[in-house]
Design a protein around this motif. Structure first.
Motif, PDB file in Angstrom:
ATOM      1  N   ILE A 151       0.758  -1.311  -0.083  1.00 43.99           N
ATOM      2  CA  ILE A 151      -0.051   0.077  -0.075  1.00 43.99           C
ATOM      3  C   ILE A 151       0.921   1.342  -0.042  1.00 43.99           C
ATOM      4  N   PHE A 152       2.107   1.205   0.688  1.00 43.78           N
ATOM      5  CA  PHE A 152       2.884   2.422   0.815  1.00 43.78           C
ATOM      6  C   PHE A 152       3.687   2.603  -0.458  1.00 43.78           C
ATOM      7  N   ALA A 153       3.817   1.553  -1.338  1.00 47.31           N
ATOM      8  CA  ALA A 153       4.406   1.730  -2.563  1.00 47.31           C
ATOM      9  C   ALA A 153       3.452   2.457  -3.486  1.00 47.31           C
ATOM     10  N   ASP A 154       2.153   2.521  -3.540  1.00 48.24           N
ATOM     11  CA  ASP A 154       1.256   3.494  -4.306  1.00 48.24           C
ATOM     12  C   ASP A 154      -0.007   3.564  -3.557  1.00 48.24           C
ATOM     13  N   ALA A 155      -0.104   4.518  -2.541  1.00 53.40           N
ATOM     14  CA  ALA A 155      -1.028   4.525  -1.633  1.00 53.40           C
ATOM     15  C   ALA A 155      -2.305   5.273  -2.725  1.00 53.40           C
ATOM     16  N   GLU A 156      -1.947   6.254  -3.567  1.00 52.78           N
ATOM     17  CA  GLU A 156      -2.947   6.604  -4.413  1.00 52.78           C
ATOM     18  C   GLU A 156      -3.655   5.757  -5.212  1.00 52.78           C
ATOM     19  N   ALA A 157      -2.934   4.839  -5.735  1.00 53.07           N
ATOM     20  CA  ALA A 157      -3.491   3.587  -6.629  1.00 53.07           C
ATOM     21  C   ALA A 157      -4.605   2.720  -5.623  1.00 53.07           C
ATOM     22  N   ALA A 158      -4.037   2.541  -4.391  1.00 55.44           N
ATOM     23  CA  ALA A 158      -5.017   1.654  -3.328  1.00 55.44           C
ATOM     24  C   ALA A 158      -6.110   2.441  -3.170  1.00 55.44           C
ATOM     25  N   LYS A 159      -6.141   4.033  -3.048  1.00 59.38           N
ATOM     26  CA  LYS A 159      -7.286   4.808  -2.635  1.00 59.38           C
ATOM     27  C   LYS A 159      -8.384   4.601  -3.675  1.00 59.38           C
ATOM     28  N   ILE A 160      -7.775   4.626  -5.048  1.00 56.10           N
ATOM     29  CA  ILE A 160      -8.660   4.370  -6.179  1.00 56.10           C
ATOM     30  C   ILE A 160      -9.240   3.161  -6.077  1.00 56.10           C
ATOM     31  N   VAL A 161      -8.686   2.054  -5.898  1.00 55.30           N
ATOM     32  CA  VAL A 161      -9.218   0.676  -5.638  1.00 55.30           C
ATOM     33  C   VAL A 161     -10.179   0.600  -4.569  1.00 55.30           C
ATOM     34  N   PHE A 162      -9.814   1.194  -3.367  1.00 55.92           N
ATOM     35  CA  PHE A 162     -10.586   0.885  -2.296  1.00 55.92           C
ATOM     36  C   PHE A 162     -11.997   1.499  -2.557  1.00 55.92           C
ATOM     37  N   HIS A 163     -12.033   2.681  -3.356  1.00 57.65           N
ATOM     38  CA  HIS A 163     -13.324   3.477  -3.657  1.00 57.65           C
ATOM     39  C   HIS A 163     -13.958   3.270  -4.932  1.00 57.65           C
ATOM     40  N   SER A 164     -13.576   1.959  -5.499  1.00 58.45           N
ATOM     41  CA  SER A 164     -14.100   1.710  -6.508  1.00 58.45           C
ATOM     42  C   SER A 164     -15.359   0.880  -6.784  1.00 58.45           C
ATOM     43  N   GLY A 165     -15.816   0.527  -5.758  1.00 54.22           N
ATOM     44  CA  GLY A 165     -16.991  -0.395  -5.667  1.00 54.22           C
ATOM     45  C   GLY A 165     -16.722  -1.816  -6.122  1.00 54.22           C
ATOM     46  N   LEU A 166     -15.407  -2.219  -6.428  1.00 51.50           N
ATOM     47  CA  LEU A 166     -15.018  -3.621  -6.456  1.00 51.50           C
ATOM     48  C   LEU A 166     -15.452  -4.329  -5.127  1.00 51.50           C
ATOM     49  N   SER A 167     -15.665  -5.843  -5.333  1.00 59.61           N
ATOM     50  CA  SER A 167     -15.876  -6.561  -4.118  1.00 59.61           C
ATOM     51  C   SER A 167     -14.370  -6.828  -3.808  1.00 59.61           C
ATOM     52  N   LEU A 168     -14.101  -6.567  -2.706  1.00 63.37           N
ATOM     53  CA  LEU A 168     -12.679  -6.527  -2.227  1.00 63.37           C
ATOM     54  C   LEU A 168     -12.608  -7.413  -0.936  1.00 63.37           C
ATOM     55  N   LYS A 169     -11.232  -8.219  -0.646  1.00 64.68           N
ATOM     56  CA  LYS A 169     -11.017  -8.851   0.496  1.00 64.68           C
ATOM     57  C   LYS A 169      -9.677  -8.496   0.824  1.00 64.68           C
ATOM     58  N   LEU A 170      -9.475  -7.902   1.762  1.00 59.41           N
ATOM     59  CA  LEU A 170      -7.873  -7.476   2.279  1.00 59.41           C
ATOM     60  C   LEU A 170      -7.256  -8.520   3.176  1.00 59.41           C
ATOM     61  N   VAL A 171      -6.198  -8.860   2.541  1.00 58.25           N
ATOM     62  CA  VAL A 171      -5.345  -9.858   3.569  1.00 58.25           C
ATOM     63  C   VAL A 171      -4.085  -9.273   4.097  1.00 58.25           C
ATOM     64  N   GLY A 172      -4.144  -8.580   5.045  1.00 51.39           N
ATOM     65  CA  GLY A 172      -3.149  -7.765   5.644  1.00 51.39           C
ATOM     66  C   GLY A 172      -1.883  -8.493   6.465  1.00 51.39           C
ATOM     67  N   LEU A 173      -0.952  -7.342   6.784  1.00 52.91           N
ATOM     68  CA  LEU A 173       0.079  -8.036   7.144  1.00 52.91           C
ATOM     69  C   LEU A 173       0.080  -8.618   8.594  1.00 52.91           C
ATOM     70  N   ASP A 174      -1.059  -7.729   9.342  1.00 55.21           N
ATOM     71  CA  ASP A 174      -1.296  -8.588  10.634  1.00 55.21           C
ATOM     72  C   ASP A 174      -1.758  -9.849  10.716  1.00 55.21           C
ATOM     73  N   VAL A 175      -2.149 -10.547   9.571  1.00 57.58           N
ATOM     74  CA  VAL A 175      -2.578 -11.719   9.277  1.00 57.58           C
ATOM     75  C   VAL A 175      -1.530 -12.395   8.841  1.00 57.58           C
ATOM     76  N   THR A 176      -1.085 -12.072   7.784  1.00 57.57           N
ATOM     77  CA  THR A 176       0.038 -12.839   6.989  1.00 57.57           C
ATOM     78  C   THR A 176       1.044 -13.075   7.864  1.00 57.57           C
ATOM     79  N   HIS A 177       1.454 -12.138   8.579  1.00 57.05           N
ATOM     80  CA  HIS A 177       2.862 -12.463   9.575  1.00 57.05           C
ATOM     81  C   HIS A 177       2.581 -13.519  10.460  1.00 57.05           C
ATOM     82  N   LYS A 178       1.388 -14.107  10.571  1.00 56.06           N
ATOM     83  CA  LYS A 178       1.014 -15.416  11.280  1.00 56.06           C
ATOM     84  C   LYS A 178       1.679 -16.694  10.683  1.00 56.06           C
TER      85      LYS A 178
END
Length: 310
Positions: free
Chosen positions: A170-197
């Motif tokens: 997300i840091f590598a292109d936060a503006e792109a992430a913002k576009i995706v997050f507000h796009s209306g796409l059906s999204l599933k976020l697999v974040g670092l707090d889970v993958t680190h396990k």
């Protein structure tokens, strides 16, 4: 079988994700799209083609995507992935420079239009390609069944891997992430707090001894494991991107909740932070499913067993 496009910035865990996606035999992989991220796009394309050659599946095509973030300067993670992005583990494999003329975002649009309602995007790098595709064709939000994203950090403030509150993709292109997050796409976020396990430890790598991928997994992970030992005291590598593949295959391995998630693009201290409004203070409708926990040992075993059977 679920039709998917896998978007990568091929470093070490991206390489494992490609292997897992193909060897699982549970995904119809229509193509792989490359994006600038862990390493520059030239490395991404070369590494992806090397992995496909290692697997023995060069029928799957890789499509070159964005070489730069939308607005910011590029960031890379050679300290984690080694000087070539895959721990110098495939120096013996040579690939040609031939590539498709189709730009990755255009390939995403083309395939989504062709397979309306029956295609999943799995995004394990910065979201630049998808943002560009959405800017060109907003109807993607109607055509794509689901987008599974490895990115962000929602429950463990201060535990980021780029800034204290920011995950790399997300840091590598936060503006792109913002576009995706507000796009209306059906999204599933697999974040670092889970993958680190989901650490594949050096000890568990031995379960692959004598199999097709043992040497590659051990050799490629050496730099990654060195980083993990220094930062976390664990001789292993977190399966960030492979877990995202696992979620696309079998979402029952994670616990999710629907929430509204925003991306910070202004703050120097928190650029790229994914802010999950757990208490609905902003009174916004949820824009994604957020992964909050994972059956980590079950997943690591799934990953190992898949590679064993190759």
């Amino acid at each position: 079988m679920k039709k998917v496009i896998l978007d990568v910035d091929t470093g070490i865990d991206d390489a494992y994700a490609i292997i897992y996606a193909i060897e699982s035999k549970q995904l119809d992989l229509l193509g792989i799209t490359g994006v600038n991220g862990n390493v520059p796009i030239d490395y991404v394309m070369k590494n992806t083609k090397k992995i496909l050659k290692l697997i023995g599946n060069e029928e799957v095509k890789a499509y070159r995507g964005a070489s730069l973030p939308l607005l910011t300067e590029p960031n890379h993670e050679f300290r984690v992935h080694g000087k070539d992005g895959i721990g110098d583990a495939l120096d013996h494999i040579t690939v040609d420079d031939e590539e498709s003329d189709i730009f990755a975002p255009d390939f995403m649009i083309e395939q989504a239009k062709k397979h309306k309602g029956d295609i999943t995007f799995i995004m394990v790098g910065p979201l630049t390609n998808l943002a560009l595709a959405l800017r060109k064709e907003p109807r993607l939000a109607e055509w794509v069944s689901e987008v599974v994203i490895m990115g962000g950090l929602v429950t463990k403030a201060g535990m980021g891997n780029k800034l204290p509150n920011a995950e790399f993709n997300i840091f590598a292109d936060a503006e792109a992430a913002k576009i995706v997050f507000h796009s209306g796409l059906s999204l599933k976020l697999v974040g670092l707090d889970v993958t680190h396990k989901t650490f594949l430890t050096r000890e568990r790598m031995e379960e692959l001894k004598g199999t097709k991928y043992y040497d590659f997994i051990v050799e490629s992970s050496e730099v990654f494991r060195g980083f993990s030992k220094q930062k976390y005291g664990i001789d292993g590598c977190a399966l960030h991107d492979p877990l995202t593949i696992g979620v696309a295959i079998d979402s029952s391995i994670v616990q999710t909740e629907k929430h509204f998630v925003e991306v910070e693009t202004q703050s120097e201290l928190n650029y790229g932070q994914t802010i999950c409004d757990f208490r609905n203070i902003w009174k916004q409708e949820p824009n994604m499913e957020v992964c909050l926990d994972v059956e980590n040992e079950k997943f690591v075993t799934m990953f190992i067993d898949t590679l064993k059977q190759a």
